[in-house]
Motif scaffolding. Structure first.
Motif, PDB file in Angstrom:
ATOM      1  N   ARG A  60       0.830  -1.204   0.000  1.00  0.00           N
ATOM      2  CA  ARG A  60       0.000   0.000   0.000  1.00  0.00           C
ATOM      3  C   ARG A  60       0.863   1.251   0.000  1.00  0.00           C
ATOM      4  NH1 ARG A  60      -3.167   1.224   5.302  1.00  0.00           N
ATOM      5  NH2 ARG A  60      -1.194   2.235   5.787  1.00  0.00           N
ATOM      6  N   ASP A  63       2.933   1.622  -3.264  1.00  0.00           N
ATOM      7  CA  ASP A  63       2.093   2.053  -4.385  1.00  0.00           C
ATOM      8  C   ASP A  63       1.763   3.542  -4.290  1.00  0.00           C
ATOM      9  OD1 ASP A  63       2.148  -0.476  -5.489  1.00  0.00           O
ATOM     10  OD2 ASP A  63       0.144  -1.029  -4.796  1.00  0.00           O
ATOM     11  N   GLN A  64       1.464   4.033  -3.097  1.00  0.00           N
ATOM     12  CA  GLN A  64       1.173   5.461  -2.935  1.00  0.00           C
ATOM     13  C   GLN A  64       2.403   6.304  -3.276  1.00  0.00           C
ATOM     14  OE1 GLN A  64      -0.303   5.874   1.086  1.00  0.00           O
ATOM     15  NE2 GLN A  64      -2.286   4.996   0.577  1.00  0.00           N
ATOM     16  N   THR A  66       5.169   5.453  -5.111  1.00  0.00           N
ATOM     17  CA  THR A  66       5.591   5.378  -6.509  1.00  0.00           C
ATOM     18  C   THR A  66       4.601   6.064  -7.440  1.00  0.00           C
ATOM     19  OG1 THR A  66       4.678   3.140  -6.733  1.00  0.00           O
ATOM     20  CG2 THR A  66       7.018   3.326  -6.217  1.00  0.00           C
ATOM     21  N   HIS A  67       3.332   6.076  -7.069  1.00  0.00           N
ATOM     22  CA  HIS A  67       2.353   6.797  -7.880  1.00  0.00           C
ATOM     23  C   HIS A  67       2.698   8.282  -7.915  1.00  0.00           C
ATOM     24  CE1 HIS A  67      -1.443   7.853  -9.744  1.00  0.00           C
ATOM     25  NE2 HIS A  67      -1.610   8.758  -8.793  1.00  0.00           N
ATOM     26  N   LEU A  68       3.001   8.863  -6.768  1.00  0.00           N
ATOM     27  CA  LEU A  68       3.366  10.286  -6.708  1.00  0.00           C
ATOM     28  C   LEU A  68       4.595  10.575  -7.564  1.00  0.00           C
ATOM     29  CD1 LEU A  68       3.004  11.009  -2.875  1.00  0.00           C
ATOM     30  CD2 LEU A  68       1.555  11.905  -4.705  1.00  0.00           C
ATOM     31  N   SER A  70       6.018   8.667  -9.997  1.00  0.00           N
ATOM     32  CA  SER A  70       5.891   8.342 -11.423  1.00  0.00           C
ATOM     33  C   SER A  70       5.050   9.361 -12.186  1.00  0.00           C
ATOM     34  CB  SER A  70       5.346   6.933 -11.621  1.00  0.00           C
ATOM     35  OG  SER A  70       4.018   6.841 -11.184  1.00  0.00           O
ATOM     36  N   GLU A  71       4.095   9.993 -11.508  1.00  0.00           N
ATOM     37  CA  GLU A  71       3.307  11.037 -12.173  1.00  0.00           C
ATOM     38  C   GLU A  71       4.198  12.141 -12.716  1.00  0.00           C
ATOM     39  OE1 GLU A  71       0.346  12.447  -9.383  1.00  0.00           O
ATOM     40  OE2 GLU A  71      -1.203  11.311 -10.414  1.00  0.00           O
ATOM     41  N   ASP A  75       6.049  12.234 -16.997  1.00  0.00           N
ATOM     42  CA  ASP A  75       5.236  13.252 -17.665  1.00  0.00           C
ATOM     43  C   ASP A  75       6.056  13.849 -18.814  1.00  0.00           C
ATOM     44  OD1 ASP A  75       3.717  15.387 -18.515  1.00  0.00           O
ATOM     45  OD2 ASP A  75       3.273  16.119 -16.493  1.00  0.00           O
ATOM     46  N   ARG A 120       7.607  -6.665  -9.233  1.00  0.00           N
ATOM     47  CA  ARG A 120       6.823  -5.438  -9.139  1.00  0.00           C
ATOM     48  C   ARG A 120       7.222  -4.413 -10.199  1.00  0.00           C
ATOM     49  NH1 ARG A 120       3.865  -4.294  -4.803  1.00  0.00           N
ATOM     50  NH2 ARG A 120       4.111  -2.126  -5.374  1.00  0.00           N
ATOM     51  N   THR A 122       6.129  -1.397  -9.993  1.00  0.00           N
ATOM     52  CA  THR A 122       6.234  -0.133  -9.264  1.00  0.00           C
ATOM     53  C   THR A 122       7.423  -0.098  -8.318  1.00  0.00           C
ATOM     54  OG1 THR A 122       4.717  -0.945  -7.577  1.00  0.00           O
ATOM     55  CG2 THR A 122       3.758   0.347  -9.375  1.00  0.00           C
ATOM     56  N   MET A 127      11.517   1.490 -11.723  1.00  0.00           N
ATOM     57  CA  MET A 127      11.077   2.782 -12.250  1.00  0.00           C
ATOM     58  C   MET A 127      12.259   3.614 -12.703  1.00  0.00           C
ATOM     59  SD  MET A 127       7.929   4.164  -9.841  1.00  0.00           S
ATOM     60  CE  MET A 127       8.689   5.755  -9.849  1.00  0.00           C
TER      61      MET A 127
END
Length: 190
Positions: A60, A63-64, A66-68, A70-71, A75, A120, A122, A127
């Motif tokens: 959890r 994921d939170q 790596t989401h931040l 990777s955004e 980009d 994974r 993520t 990444m």
């Protein structure tokens, strides 16, 4: 918010804090229950044991995080150096405001079976490898060994945070910019 949800959140926050400070191996269910102010039985209502709890919380939190990152990192509307700098700033901000979660992600990953982590997409190292590889492919950075340079970047970005966590380095508002400049030099862009 209902009481069971609050209790579960308290248990999970306590577990993350203990995993981040004591480590996965040295943290017990009894420690987590004591820190959370609940009975050991309350933990077993949500998780079958410490390992399941740690793995679910790790996923959890990872994921939170790596989401931040990777955004920003992926980009393509921004130039490479800006994406790298913003990603580094995001990492340092996350560390500043979520220190226990960051330490939990960084330190606990070594306590899980390697086969779980290698699969994974993520995973932060994967990444970084993808980011460097794409930058080489797009001609944004000079040709290099993407795996090696991703590892060098990860070390340059994360090691100051580890040193800070252990009280060996003071972080300032300038630190992310200094780290970014070092990373750009490492990649042959400065």
């Amino acid at each position: 918010m209902s009481r069971p949800v609050m209790k579960r959140e308290t248990i999970e926050e306590s577990a993350i804090r203990l995993f981040a400070t004591k480590g996965l191996a040295r943290t017990t269910i009894k420690d987590i229950a004591g820190e959370a102010g609940v009975t050991e039985g309350a933990l077993y209502r949500y998780y079958s044991g410490k390992e399941e709890m740690a793995w679910k919380l790790f996923n959890r939190e990872l994921d939170q995080f790596t989401h931040l990152v990777s955004e920003v990192l992926f980009d393509d509307r921004m130039p490479f150096d800006l994406r790298l700098g913003l990603a580094i700033q995001t990492i340092y901000d996350y560390y500043t405001y979520n220190g226990d979660q960051f330490a939990f992600i960084l330190l606990t990953q070594h306590g899980f079976p390697e086969d779980k982590l290698l699969s994974r997409e993520t995973e932060p190292m994967a990444m970084a490898e993808r980011f460097v590889g794409q930058a080489v492919g797009a001609g944004e950075i000079p040709p290099c060994d993407a795996d090696l340079h991703a590892g060098l970047l990860m070390g340059a970005i994360l090691q100051p945070l580890v040193l800070h966590r252990y009280g060996k380095l003071e972080l300032t508002s300038e630190t992310p910019a200094l780290v970014t400049a070092s990373c750009l030099r490492m990649l042959g862009l400065c």
